[in-house]
Scaffold this active site. Sequence first.
Site, PDB file in Angstrom:
ATOM      1  N   ARG A 133     -11.527 -40.259   8.635  1.00 46.61           N
ATOM      2  CA  ARG A 133     -10.277 -39.636   9.073  1.00 46.61           C
ATOM      3  C   ARG A 133     -10.431 -39.025  10.458  1.00 46.61           C
ATOM      4  NH1 ARG A 133      -8.131 -35.300   5.596  1.00 46.61           N
ATOM      5  NH2 ARG A 133      -6.799 -35.262   7.424  1.00 46.61           N
ATOM      6  N   ARG A 156      -2.151 -34.205   6.739  1.00 45.50           N
ATOM      7  CA  ARG A 156      -1.517 -32.897   6.872  1.00 45.50           C
ATOM      8  C   ARG A 156      -0.667 -32.846   8.136  1.00 45.50           C
ATOM      9  NH1 ARG A 156      -0.129 -27.632   5.333  1.00 45.50           N
ATOM     10  NH2 ARG A 156      -0.090 -26.350   7.221  1.00 45.50           N
ATOM     11  N   ASN A 169      -7.504 -33.516  16.907  1.00 45.02           N
ATOM     12  CA  ASN A 169      -6.547 -32.435  16.701  1.00 45.02           C
ATOM     13  C   ASN A 169      -5.657 -32.170  17.901  1.00 45.02           C
ATOM     14  OD1 ASN A 169      -7.534 -32.310  14.166  1.00 45.02           O
ATOM     15  ND2 ASN A 169      -8.679 -30.404  14.431  1.00 45.02           N
ATOM     16  N   PRO A 194      -0.147 -24.226   2.732  1.00 47.00           N
ATOM     17  CA  PRO A 194       1.324 -24.121   2.662  1.00 47.00           C
ATOM     18  C   PRO A 194       1.946 -24.315   4.037  1.00 47.00           C
ATOM     19  CG  PRO A 194       0.340 -21.953   2.551  1.00 47.00           C
ATOM     20  CD  PRO A 194      -0.804 -22.927   2.491  1.00 47.00           C
TER      21      PRO A 194
END
Length: 431
Positions: free
Chosen positions: A411, A107, A38, A137
């Site tokens: 992932r 994402r 991340n 979103p």
Amino acid sequence: MVCRRLLRNGNRGMHLRYLEIKGGKKLDGDIRVQGSKNAVLPILTSCILGGGVCRIGNCPRISDVEVTLGILKAVGCKVIQEKHTVCVDATDVSVCEIPASEASRTRSSVLFLGALIGRCRKAVLPVPGGCAIGARPVDLHRKALEKLGVTFSGQESMTADGSGLSGAVIHLSFPSVGATENSILAAVLAPGTTVIEQAAQEPEIDELIHFLNLRGARIRRKKDGSIWIEGVKELYPVKYTMQADRIVVGTYLLGAVSAGGRVRVLNYPKHGLELPMELFREMGAVVRMEEESCELKCSGRPKALSYLETAPYPGFPTDLQSLFTAVLACADGRSRIRETIFENRFQMVQELKRMGAQIEVYGNTAWIQGIPRLQGAEVSATDLRSGAGLVLAGLGASDVTRVRNVEYIERGYEDICRDFGRLGADIQMCQ
Ligand code: EPZ
């Protein structure tokens, strides 16, 4: 070792890869953990912001990184990946549109909005897919970029015009990690000063800020947590080595709680696991910190945690929620976990119940009645962290557990099979 097995019904045919874990073996080992997923995803994306070759060390070999490298190539970067080092030359960024086929695979492709706007003053990006853990979103991203003068058009995809890009005060209604990162990427080269209020505090953001400042950016995190950015004219290439992935570190330490034994992480990250460390101790583990390493020992059943709630950093990280849920399924007592970040992050519970777990989910809260031991079963990962949680469950369970959909785990974990194998688990990849 890879074992070959027929599918359950005996048919030869398509082999589906799965992890096979023979539970009950205590762990005992030292491990050096991969670089942070991340943090490396926004850092690789930020390479677009300036020409020359950036060299990123300790870059994890995970599929989310592969996808990001593919998008960097698609916009004109030259990319060389050798083992855990990636070199990105963004001198000739010429394309500002991200292919839908690539964007929908992760994402974090949404971060190319800020990077392309920062470099090219325009970007076309398909609306990134949501995934199992929630709708995810991008309204906070758009509002933040609009504050910087970006205008959007298009429905199926986001066409951003950054010709009017200029520094501004952005107030995030929620400390979104991605929206904070996108705002930084768009503001670094924007004229004027940008202030991000209620910015996310996650350590991965500060690693991105550190990397960009090494390149010549002027970004400061103030005491109130806000982020101040003085726009600069250009960024310079640098060499940088990633910090360890704090969620992977937490996963491997929890392995010793689930299976019992000892795990020592040799490259323990300086920030990001303060609260989980306290929880490990509350669960009865013995944690010993040294200069750069952290050792966790645990024997017998962990103690239950009466109440746990995920929250933005420095709160309890949502990315460890599935992992704690899996381990607390065998704790001595009742635990309760409330998930406040993602609306659909208890999908793993159904799989744990196939192993005998006594967990009920009401709304965004899981009520866990610990049992002495889970029973091995065939289970399926539904997302990255639930897959890792099921591996933890298998380590402590009796008999054999098979975890399918390993692609989800890959992932974010370079090789969870290799790593837990090195720590003494009886685990193998089968197909
Ligand atoms: C990042 O996702 C991480 N991913 C996630 O890790 C992590 O769980 C999450 O931050 C929270 O810490 C990467 O860094 C690649 P958010 P992100 O924007 O940026 C809502 C993992 O397992 N929201 O902080 O997508 C959103 O729906 C992954 O490694 C909006 O409503 O997280 C969620 O409920 C999973 N509108 C909450 O905010 C927006 O525009 C937190 O999202 C953006 C977000």
